[in-house]
Design a protein around this motif. Structure first.
Motif, PDB file in Angstrom:
ATOM      1  N   GLU A  97     -33.671  18.814  17.891  1.00 46.29           N
ATOM      2  CA  GLU A  97     -34.509  18.502  16.741  1.00 46.29           C
ATOM      3  C   GLU A  97     -33.655  18.304  15.494  1.00 46.29           C
ATOM      4  N   SER A  98     -34.259  17.726  14.464  1.00 42.95           N
ATOM      5  CA  SER A  98     -33.565  17.575  13.188  1.00 42.95           C
ATOM      6  C   SER A  98     -33.132  18.950  12.693  1.00 42.95           C
ATOM      7  N   GLY A  99     -31.874  19.070  12.307  1.00 44.53           N
ATOM      8  CA  GLY A  99     -31.362  20.357  11.850  1.00 44.53           C
ATOM      9  C   GLY A  99     -30.716  21.180  12.940  1.00 44.53           C
ATOM     10  N   SER A 100     -30.667  20.649  14.165  1.00 48.25           N
ATOM     11  CA  SER A 100     -30.073  21.401  15.275  1.00 48.25           C
ATOM     12  C   SER A 100     -28.547  21.409  15.209  1.00 48.25           C
ATOM     13  N   GLY A 101     -27.967  20.507  14.423  1.00 49.20           N
ATOM     14  CA  GLY A 101     -26.521  20.439  14.302  1.00 49.20           C
ATOM     15  C   GLY A 101     -25.860  19.564  15.341  1.00 49.20           C
ATOM     16  N   LYS A 102     -26.637  18.662  15.952  1.00 54.16           N
ATOM     17  CA  LYS A 102     -26.081  17.857  17.050  1.00 54.16           C
ATOM     18  C   LYS A 102     -25.002  16.889  16.572  1.00 54.16           C
ATOM     19  N   THR A 103     -25.226  16.230  15.432  1.00 53.60           N
ATOM     20  CA  THR A 103     -24.236  15.257  14.951  1.00 53.60           C
ATOM     21  C   THR A 103     -22.932  15.958  14.585  1.00 53.60           C
ATOM     22  N   SER A 324     -29.631  24.123  10.543  1.00 59.35           N
ATOM     23  CA  SER A 324     -30.405  24.480   9.349  1.00 59.35           C
ATOM     24  C   SER A 324     -30.092  25.902   8.900  1.00 59.35           C
ATOM     25  N   ILE A 325     -29.880  26.815   9.854  1.00 58.28           N
ATOM     26  CA  ILE A 325     -29.512  28.190   9.499  1.00 58.28           C
ATOM     27  C   ILE A 325     -28.187  28.194   8.741  1.00 58.28           C
ATOM     28  N   ILE A 326     -27.230  27.423   9.231  1.00 56.96           N
ATOM     29  CA  ILE A 326     -25.931  27.330   8.568  1.00 56.96           C
ATOM     30  C   ILE A 326     -26.079  26.740   7.172  1.00 56.96           C
TER      31      ILE A 326
END
Length: 405
Positions: A97-103, A324-326
């Motif tokens: 999801e958006s904010g998962s940090g995948k990129t 997002s947490i980061i």
């Protein structure tokens, strides 16, 4: 203030490695230098800390182990052609999801591997082993081919009158001539926004064609939200070829309380190691809080440092998304530093959350009813109240939106 009693177990998550500084245009760096030189010493110090903090990669062993396997597979698959034939799995998908940090995760895994770096070919020319592209929306044959040619530096002025098939054929030729081995296509879920089913199927056929390119098979890295997996199953699996040629890595959200230990490590590492700040007493576990995990694998029990309530609020505000947490923790650190504090407190997280747009009553770090707050609706309510419509209007708008989907 309560003393920070942290061991190496709390601050060393193996998982934090400094990335290389992003390369900006020389002219931009010159302008940024002028801005930096105009700042007072304290502001310069903050700018340096913020820059280094944002450049640090905060990983996770479970996530990074799966990504390591997937990246190693496509690297070794190219090398395997020297001894016979490459395996069929020539595409890896990273979904979250958006904010998962995948990129950020993909970027780091690529940067640490020399196999993806530019190389000199037999003629002494520099070529790119890997090319990154984010295609036009919605994705069509013409759109993805034009985006691909642009990523290769090909002049698009010469392509204005070309048909979709001509553009795609040109792209395949250019990929071969530029000796590209790996192609990273980001935000691939936008293919599902195609106007017709045929357009979506055409893009799936393009991907299959690239990984089967005669004499020069391209290995793909596809990233996007979970709808990307839906695309592969619905449109790429008509003959089973695209699905069986893909390796899926899903970056799942973190869940409280199961992932409390991992979440705590992310926050502590970012605050103390990257920002160099102390942890305030209102985010620390209270002495009477049950803060130990059972002893496992012969190791002593892990002693939680952060309070249960605080960690749970961070997870809820970030919807459990790793990146997002980061980011919320980094924003809270910036807020503390700009206020001249060397200690991070819950108020800094509240300020960072409010910066995204919400009323105090909808601030997850302030409200006693925070568990019933939907982070996605905070901005909506703020806008609605400013227009004098109230919460009821927001609820009606949300309901209407769901019905029209």
């Amino acid at each position: 203030m309560q003393e920070n009693t942290m061991t190496a177990e709390h601050t060393e998550s193996a998982e934090s490695i400094q990335t290389s500084i992003i390369k900006y245009d020389p002219e931009f760096r010159e302008a940024a230098q002028a801005i930096f030189d105009s700042l007072d010493p304290e502001a310069q110090k903050r700018a340096k800390i913020v820059g280094l903090m944002n450049a640090a990669y905060v990983g996770s062993k479970p996530r990074d182990s799966r990504l390591d396997l997937a990246f190693q597979a496509i690297i070794e698959n190219v090398a395997a052609t020297l001894f016979g034939r490459a395996g069929k799995q020539r595409a890896m998908m990273v979904v979250g999801e958006s904010g998962s940090g995948k990129t950020t995760a993909i970027d780091w895994h690529i940067a640490k591997r020399p196999q993806f770096a530019p190389r000199k070919n037999a003629h002494g020319d520099w070529v790119k082993n890997l090319v990154f592209m984010e295609p036009e929306k919605p994705l069509t044959i013409k759109g993805i081919a034009r985006s691909g040619l642009k990523a290769l530096g090909y002049p698009l002025d010469d392509t204005t009158r070309m048909t979709a098939q001509e553009l795609f054929d040109l792209w395949k030729v250019q990929l071969r001539e530029n000796q590209v081995l790996y192609l990273w296509i980001d935000e691939m879920q936008h293919v599902l926004k195609g106007e017709t089913t045929k357009e979506i199927q055409d893009v799936a056929d393009i991907l299959k064609s690239l990984v089967q390119l005669n004499g020069w098979p391209i290995h793909l890295i596809l990233s996007g939200v979970p709808d990307l997996a839906k695309f592969i199953h619905l449109f790429g699996d008509a003959d089973g070829q695209l699905k069986e040629r893909s390796n899926l890595v899903e970056l799942l959200p973190l869940v409280y309380p199961q992932d409390r230990k991992r979440i705590e490590k992310i926050i502590i590492e970012t605050v103390t190691k990257h920002a160099g700040l102390l942890l305030g007493d209102d985010v620390l576990a209270k002495p009477d809080e049950d803060a130990e995990q059972p002893k496992t694998d012969g190791k002593p029990p892990y002693k939680f440092v952060l309070s249960e309530d605080f960690v749970h609020r961070v997870v809820h505000a970030s919807k459990g998304q790793f990146g997002s947490i980061i980011q919320k923790t980094r924003s809270a650190c910036e807020n503390a530093m700009r206020l001249g504090s060397d200690t991070i407190r819950k108020a800094n997280f509240a300020a960072a959350y409010a910066a995204g747009g919400c009323r105090p009553s909808q601030n997850i770090f302030l409200s006693p009813d925070w568990k019933n707050i939907d982070p996605d609706h905070s901005v909506t309510e703020l806008v609605a109240r400013k227009r004098g419509r109230g919460v009821a209007a927001v609820a009606n708008a949300t309901t209407t939106k769901k019905k029209t989907k």
